[in-house]
Design a protein around this motif. Structure first.
Motif, short mmCIF file in Angstrom:
data_model
loop_
_atom_site.label_atom_id
_atom_site.label_comp_id
_atom_site.label_asym_id
_atom_site.label_seq_id
_atom_site.Cartn_x
_atom_site.Cartn_y
_atom_site.Cartn_z
N THR A 153 0.82 -1.22 0.00
CA THR A 153 0.00 0.00 0.00
C THR A 153 0.84 1.26 0.00
O THR A 153 0.30 2.37 -0.13
CB THR A 153 -0.93 0.01 1.23
OG1 THR A 153 -0.12 -0.01 2.43
CG2 THR A 153 -1.86 -1.18 1.23
N PRO A 180 -2.88 2.48 -3.22
CA PRO A 180 -4.19 1.88 -2.93
C PRO A 180 -4.32 1.45 -1.47
O PRO A 180 -3.33 1.41 -0.72
CB PRO A 180 -4.19 0.66 -3.84
CG PRO A 180 -2.74 0.22 -3.84
CD PRO A 180 -1.92 1.49 -3.74
N THR A 184 -7.49 -3.20 -2.41
CA THR A 184 -7.25 -2.84 -3.80
C THR A 184 -5.87 -3.28 -4.25
O THR A 184 -5.70 -3.78 -5.38
CB THR A 184 -7.41 -1.32 -3.98
OG1 THR A 184 -8.70 -0.91 -3.52
CG2 THR A 184 -7.24 -0.92 -5.44
N LYS A 187 -5.93 -6.90 -5.20
CA LYS A 187 -6.55 -7.10 -6.52
C LYS A 187 -5.56 -6.75 -7.63
O LYS A 187 -5.48 -7.44 -8.65
CB LYS A 187 -7.80 -6.25 -6.64
CG LYS A 187 -8.96 -6.70 -5.75
CD LYS A 187 -10.16 -5.78 -5.92
CE LYS A 187 -11.31 -6.19 -5.01
NZ LYS A 187 -12.47 -5.26 -5.13
N TYR A 188 -4.82 -5.66 -7.43
CA TYR A 188 -3.83 -5.26 -8.43
C TYR A 188 -2.82 -6.37 -8.67
O TYR A 188 -2.50 -6.74 -9.81
CB TYR A 188 -3.09 -4.00 -7.99
CG TYR A 188 -3.88 -2.71 -8.04
CD1 TYR A 188 -5.12 -2.64 -8.67
CD2 TYR A 188 -3.37 -1.55 -7.46
CE1 TYR A 188 -5.83 -1.45 -8.72
CE2 TYR A 188 -4.07 -0.36 -7.52
CZ TYR A 188 -5.30 -0.31 -8.14
OH TYR A 188 -5.99 0.86 -8.19
#
Length: 478
Positions: A153, A180, A184, A187-188
């Motif tokens: 992150t 993110p 998120t 997911k990336y």
């Protein structure tokens, strides 16, 4: 075509306090080996199978200039150090470097690297750079995306698109994505379409200048005026302050890379994946990840002893540090501060630095040991109306001719030979000899020898601050 290395070295690295300070930031420190981060960056093209300009361009500020020059000299490398009068983010810094690079009608491919990254796998790095060079020669704006090994992150991401014809691994850039949240980021990484944004770029100097002219003509004009009126002083190129301060502040990403789709005639943006162990060492937990560990996952630097500890980092600078029963901790010891944190909280170190600044405490800005162009000094003791310093002067170097309004000084030579100016007298002192500098006397300390000069200085008086210096003559233009 020639590759011109451009190193951006202006950051302060507050999240690596107390090792990194505003006046001596992380890029000037040896955090992962014997080389400092700046030196490791300057070495990254050593042995590269392509033409590389012999001079490294470094963009920095007045505060770090002599240390940068000395660190490059230690590597046997020549540097052209561009001095920014003030920080304006990375886009103006690169514009100054590009303007310097095109002097004499040259147009090299610029390899733009932050000074404070760690890249242990140089072979993989150079493979990616070779691919980026061919794309940049053809007119592309190249960035390097780090293949993620976890859902991080703390980094920005690049969403990659279709492959680039004729390239081994490069892909088009679909979008730059801000840092993110955890879900998120997961997911990336799972999608396989996202790379970490490394902040490393390649493009022809002329292409960058054309893009800045197009997207931010005010910045382009300010930087051109600043370099047209720049003064050259040995290794240093001083951009004109009045002109440069009129430049807007912006990053390379925002100023150019994200805007390229709106002006395809300038060149396209592409990303080359890189898996080279990269880290921006933005905080202590990131440094722990890239360091070599013992069988229990511990990292120790300096005089450190571990007992019943796991996955812990201890950095000891001036004394023995014993770590007992620790897990997932970071301990950093310096002569004037000790920081202890859980690894999950290391991003909060910057909050401590902010509090130190708000309270006007010197530990936010400087170490007890302070580097100067002539050498360094260490404030080893102080009390009411006195201060004791250990001073080391490099061979052939000398301090400014100066005087103090509020303090007297006693100098004792412990190593080497000192040339002393004391009032209207100039004389030599050798080991175990001393002199007294009365309050208000003009004085100077110089090292005429071939080995470092070391003295102990005892200051006494009503005010002992570093700003009680009146300089009459200074080799370093201060």
């Amino acid at each position: 075509m020639t590759i011109q290395s451009v190193i951006l070295s202006g950051g302060s690295g507050t999240r690596l306090w107390p090792a990194s300070r505003e006046q001596y930031p992380k890029q000037l420190l040896a955090l992962t080996g014997t080389d400092t981060l700046l030196q490791a960056t300057a070495r990254r093209l050593d042995g590269f199978n392509a033409a590389v300009a012999p001079d490294t361009i470094v963009v920095s500020n007045e505060e770090y200039r002599f240390v940068i020059a000395e660190q490059l000299r230690q590597l046997g490398k020549r540097g052209r150090i561009v001095l920014e009068p003030a920080g304006r983010n990375t886009a103006p810094a690169l514009t100054l470097a590009a303007l310097l690079a095109v002097r004499g009608n040259a147009d090299p491919v610029l390899l733009v690297m932050p000074a404070d990254h760690v890249i242990p796998d140089i072979a993989s790095f150079q493979t990616a750079i070779a691919e980026g060079e061919s794309l940049a020669e053809a007119g592309a704006f190249v960035t390097f995306g780090i293949v993620p090994d976890r859902a991080e992150t703390g980094y920005g991401y690049i969403r990659s698109g279709d492959g680039v014809a004729g390239a081994a691994s490069a892909r088009s850039i679909d979008a730059f994505v801000e840092k993110p949240d955890a879900a998120t980021a997961a997911k990336y990484v799972a999608s396989g379409d996202y790379l970490w944004n490394s902040g490393i770029f390649m493009m022809k100097a002329s292409r960058w200048l054309a893009a800045i002219e197009c997207f931010n003509p005010e910045m382009a004009a300010a930087c051109r005026r600043a370099m047209d009126a720049a003064t050259d002083d040995a290794d240093f190129v001083r951009a004109d302050k009045t002109a440069f301060l009129t430049s807007p502040s912006d990053s390379i990403d925002y100023a150019v890379m994200e805007k390229l789709p709106s002006a395809p005639e300038l060149g396209r943006g592409v990303v080359v994946p890189m898996a080279a162990g990269w880290s921006d060492v933005g905080a202590w937990d990131a440094l722990w990840q890239v360091c070599e560990k013992d069988s229990a996952g511990n990292v120790g630097r300096g005089d450190v002893m571990f007992e019943s500890s796991e996955d812990t980092m201890v950095m000891a600078e001036s004394r023995l540090v014993a770590a007992i029963g620790l897990k997932d901790m970071v301990v950093v010891e310096t002569p004037d501060a000790v920081m202890v944190a859980h690894k999950r909280n290391t991003q909060d170190v910057k909050k401590i630095v902010a509090r130190l600044k708000a309270e006007g405490r010197t530990q936010a800005n400087s170490h007890r040991k302070v580097f100067r162009p002539w050498g360094w000094y260490d404030s080893i003791d102080n009390g009411e109306r006195f201060q004791v310093k250990r001073i080391v002067v490099n061979p052939g170097a000398k301090l400014s001719l100066q005087m103090h309004h509020h303090r007297a000084e006693h100098w004792i030579v412990v190593k080497g030979t000192a040339e002393v100016t004391n009032g209207d007298q100039v004389f030599l002192l050798t080991e175990n000899q001393s002199t007294y500098i009365p309050l208000g006397h003009t004085h100077r300390l110089a090292n005429p020898g071939k080995v470092p000069l070391e003295i102990i200085e005892v200051q006494s008086g009503s005010y002992l601050g570093e700003d009680d210096i009146v300089r009459f003559e200074d080799t370093y233009g201060r």
